[in-house]
Design an enzyme around this catalytic site. Structure first.
Site, PDB file in Angstrom:
ATOM      1  N   LYS A   1      16.371  83.006  48.813  1.00  0.00           N
ATOM      2  CA  LYS A   1      17.596  83.082  48.010  1.00  0.00           C
ATOM      3  C   LYS A   1      18.322  84.406  48.273  1.00  0.00           C
ATOM      4  O   LYS A   1      19.329  84.710  47.644  1.00  0.00           O
ATOM      5  CB  LYS A   1      17.276  83.034  46.510  1.00  0.00           C
TER       6      LYS A   1
ATOM      7  N   LYS B   1      17.106  87.178  47.402  1.00  0.00           N
ATOM      8  CA  LYS B   1      16.793  88.051  46.261  1.00  0.00           C
ATOM      9  C   LYS B   1      15.444  88.716  46.517  1.00  0.00           C
ATOM     10  O   LYS B   1      14.555  88.144  47.121  1.00  0.00           O
ATOM     11  CB  LYS B   1      16.669  87.222  44.963  1.00  0.00           C
TER      12      LYS B   1
HETATM   13  N1  C2G Z   1      20.280  83.745  32.075  1.00  0.00           N
HETATM   14  C1  C2G Z   1      21.027  83.718  30.900  1.00  0.00           C
HETATM   15  N2  C2G Z   1      21.679  84.832  30.499  1.00  0.00           N
HETATM   16  C2  C2G Z   1      21.609  85.975  31.228  1.00  0.00           C
HETATM   17  C3  C2G Z   1      20.850  86.020  32.412  1.00  0.00           C
HETATM   18  C4  C2G Z   1      20.177  84.872  32.824  1.00  0.00           C
HETATM   19  O1  C2G Z   1      21.092  82.668  30.220  1.00  0.00           O
HETATM   20  N3  C2G Z   1      22.295  87.069  30.797  1.00  0.00           N
HETATM   21  C5  C2G Z   1      19.577  82.510  32.489  1.00  0.00           C
HETATM   22  C6  C2G Z   1      20.039  81.995  33.847  1.00  0.00           C
HETATM   23  O2  C2G Z   1      21.225  81.212  33.715  1.00  0.00           O
HETATM   24  C7  C2G Z   1      18.841  81.156  34.289  1.00  0.00           C
HETATM   25  C8  C2G Z   1      17.648  81.889  33.637  1.00  0.00           C
HETATM   26  O3  C2G Z   1      18.199  82.771  32.641  1.00  0.00           O
HETATM   27  O4  C2G Z   1      18.917  79.837  33.733  1.00  0.00           O
HETATM   28  C9  C2G Z   1      16.870  82.710  34.644  1.00  0.00           C
HETATM   29  O5  C2G Z   1      17.774  83.594  35.297  1.00  0.00           O
HETATM   30  P1  C2G Z   1      17.348  84.192  36.736  1.00  0.00           P
HETATM   31  O6  C2G Z   1      15.979  84.728  36.650  1.00  0.00           O
HETATM   32  O7  C2G Z   1      18.459  85.037  37.244  1.00  0.00           O
HETATM   33  O8  C2G Z   1      17.239  82.833  37.587  1.00  0.00           O
HETATM   34  P2  C2G Z   1      18.054  82.452  38.895  1.00  0.00           P
HETATM   35  O9  C2G Z   1      17.988  83.570  39.867  1.00  0.00           O
HETATM   36  O10 C2G Z   1      19.364  81.952  38.451  1.00  0.00           O
HETATM   37  O11 C2G Z   1      17.132  81.298  39.534  1.00  0.00           O
HETATM   38  O12 C2G Z   1      16.314  76.975  41.218  1.00  0.00           O
HETATM   39  C10 C2G Z   1      17.077  77.742  40.338  1.00  0.00           C
HETATM   40  C11 C2G Z   1      16.758  79.216  40.445  1.00  0.00           C
HETATM   41  O13 C2G Z   1      15.376  79.462  40.522  1.00  0.00           O
HETATM   42  C12 C2G Z   1      17.338  79.946  39.252  1.00  0.00           C
END
Ligand code: C2G
Length: 137
Positions: A44, A46
């Site tokens: 990704k 990341k």
């Molecule tokens: N999230 C949120 N509010 C934030 C930050 C994150 O609601 N201020 C939510 C994101 O929308 C996501 C979850 O928390 O649903 C996890 O966020 P991340 O760890 O950044 O996940 P991401 O990198 O979006 O990976 O296959 C899908 C991916 O694995 C999602």
């Protein structure tokens, strides 16, 4: 038993993550978190500050989380829904229009997007703390 599934990296766990997990769990009786592996994160573009094991342990300590499974690739979602008899997949609203959720899960289970918690993100925390990227240490 209504089963909920969500996906994410959950690095440097913060209250935006906790708020997502709390609301996701409230949509059912059992919450499964598919946690991005370090290898999947690399794909990704990341690089998590904490590795998979640390991120898994932190999630397992959260009262809203019942099970943590690995997220190894983009394609596993339909299999996850079938294998764990998931009723609803829940993601933050930044995933709202993403085909990797909408098309992949069409007709398999409900799909709910919850508003992101404003004002907090892992990348913001990292930049404010000026945490070095792993390759900078
Ligand atoms: N999230 C949120 N509010 C934030 C930050 C994150 O609601 N201020 C939510 C994101 O929308 C996501 C979850 O928390 O649903 C996890 O966020 P991340 O760890 O950044 O996940 P991401 O990198 O979006 O990976 O296959 C899908 C991916 O694995 C999602």
């Amino acid at each position: 038993m209504r089963r909920v599934l969500t996906y994410g990296t959950f690095d440097l766990l913060h209250y935006g993550h906790i708020e997502l997990l709390r609301r996701a769990r409230a949509l059912g009786d059992y919450l499964i978190v598919a946690l991005s592996t370090d290898e999947f994160n690399a794909g990704k573009g990341k690089s998590a500050y904490h590795n998979f094991e640390v991120r898994r342990k932190m999630l397992e300590a959260i009262r809203y989380v019942d099970l943590v499974i690995p997220e190894l690739n983009w394609e596993q979602k339909a299999d996850d829904v079938r294998r764990y008899e998931v009723d609803v997949v829940v993601m933050g609203s930044d995933w709202q229009a993403d085909e990797r959720f909408t098309a992949a899960l069409q007709g398999l289970c409900e799909l709910t997007f919850l508003p992101r918690t404003p004002g907090v993100s892992t990348s913001e925390i990292k930049s404010r703390l000026k945490l070095p990227e792993p390759d900078e240490v």
